[in-house]
Motif scaffolding. Structure first.
Motif, mmCIF file in Angstrom:
data_model
loop_
_atom_site.group_PDB
_atom_site.id
_atom_site.type_symbol
_atom_site.label_atom_id
_atom_site.label_comp_id
_atom_site.label_asym_id
_atom_site.label_seq_id
_atom_site.Cartn_x
_atom_site.Cartn_y
_atom_site.Cartn_z
ATOM 1 N N GLU A 152 0.616 -1.183 -0.095
ATOM 2 C CA GLU A 152 -0.082 -0.035 -0.028
ATOM 3 C C GLU A 152 0.682 1.293 0.073
ATOM 4 N N ASP A 153 2.039 1.167 0.737
ATOM 5 C CA ASP A 153 3.031 2.318 0.757
ATOM 6 C C ASP A 153 3.533 2.558 -0.586
ATOM 7 N N PHE A 154 3.990 1.558 -0.994
ATOM 8 C CA PHE A 154 4.712 1.852 -2.410
ATOM 9 C C PHE A 154 3.815 2.141 -3.476
ATOM 10 N N THR A 155 2.449 1.732 -3.418
ATOM 11 C CA THR A 155 1.504 2.098 -4.442
ATOM 12 C C THR A 155 1.051 3.803 -4.227
ATOM 13 N N GLN A 156 1.012 3.995 -2.822
ATOM 14 C CA GLN A 156 1.036 5.530 -2.746
ATOM 15 C C GLN A 156 2.188 6.279 -3.311
ATOM 16 N N ALA A 157 3.219 5.731 -3.078
ATOM 17 C CA ALA A 157 4.330 6.669 -3.473
ATOM 18 C C ALA A 157 4.488 6.633 -5.054
#
Length: 238
Positions: A152-157
């Motif tokens: 989720e964090d990588f996707t948001q980045a």
């Protein structure tokens, strides 16, 4: 002036990104001109405001000084001392997202993942568009085996920085590690395409190698086990 340092960890090819900010702050000069009582009143008010601003600048400069000392310690490999300087800087500038990101970056490097996550989360509260903080928090979450949170964090980045190739490697690596081989292949293919566009041969070759690994894993995963193969042989055909 700010400086961004990219670190590639030795294990599992994860890119850890940190903005390490140096600041040069010039003190304001104060000038008061008294012309008449009205002007004098305005000048006094202006002087008080400037003095207050000057006090803030002095405090902010001290925070910047601690932050810069922390960065110097990072360069020398004195990570615990660097954390102490970043912590002192945050006491003086508690709303500075960049310093939280700096301290969190070092905490990930030292394996203090929960503390790092707290720093990156605070940095994102203060600056929700900082793709570095999302990426780095994703790596800290991966260290805790929180694969879904990391993805989720990588996707948001990637929403914030879609052309930054290492983010596709990071998300692809997590997907590969967690068994989402098709998702990993898609991320590595995107990384390969971007690397080719950016004429980065090293990353392009790395992406191709990763695609091969993911395809092999996908093939193995879809192949029947010896028990399944035996059952298939025993299944009557019409």
């Amino acid at each position: 002036m700010n400086k961004q340092i990219n670190h590639q960890t030795n294990t599992r090819q994860l890119w850890l990104i940190s903005r390490l900010f140096f600041r040069n702050v010039a003190l304001l000069g104060l000038t008061t001109i008294l012309i008449n009582p009205v002007a004098a009143s305005y000048a006094q008010s202006s002087l008080i405001q400037n003095l207050n601003a000057d006090s803030y600048i002095i405090a902010q400069t001290s925070a910047d000084d601690y932050n810069n000392r922390g960065i110097d310690k990072v360069k020398k490999g004195d990570y615990q001392e660097a954390i102490q300087y970043f912590t002192q800087a945050l006491r003086l500038a508690p709303n500075d997202a960049n310093i939280y990101n700096n301290r969190g970056f070092i905490r990930v490097y030292l394996g203090e993942n929960q503390e790092a996550i707290e720093d990156f989360t605070q940095a994102l509260r203060l600056n929700p568009r900082d793709f570095n903080a999302y990426n780095n928090r994703g790596i800290a979450r991966r260290q805790q085996k929180n694969y879904q949170g990391a993805i989720e964090d990588f996707t948001q980045a990637l929403h914030l920085k879609p052309e930054f190739t290492p983010l596709y490697f990071n998300r692809g690596n997590i997907r590969l590690e967690s068994g989402d081989y098709q998702g990993a292949i898609e991320d590595y293919q995107k990384a390969a395409a971007l690397s080719q566009q950016q004429e980065n041969t090293e990353l392009w070759e790395e992406a191709l190698n990763k695609i091969l690994i993911a395809v092999q894993q996908l093939t193995l995963d879809s192949s029947p086990t010896p028990t399944q193969a035996k059952e298939l042989k025993q299944t009557p055909t019409i």
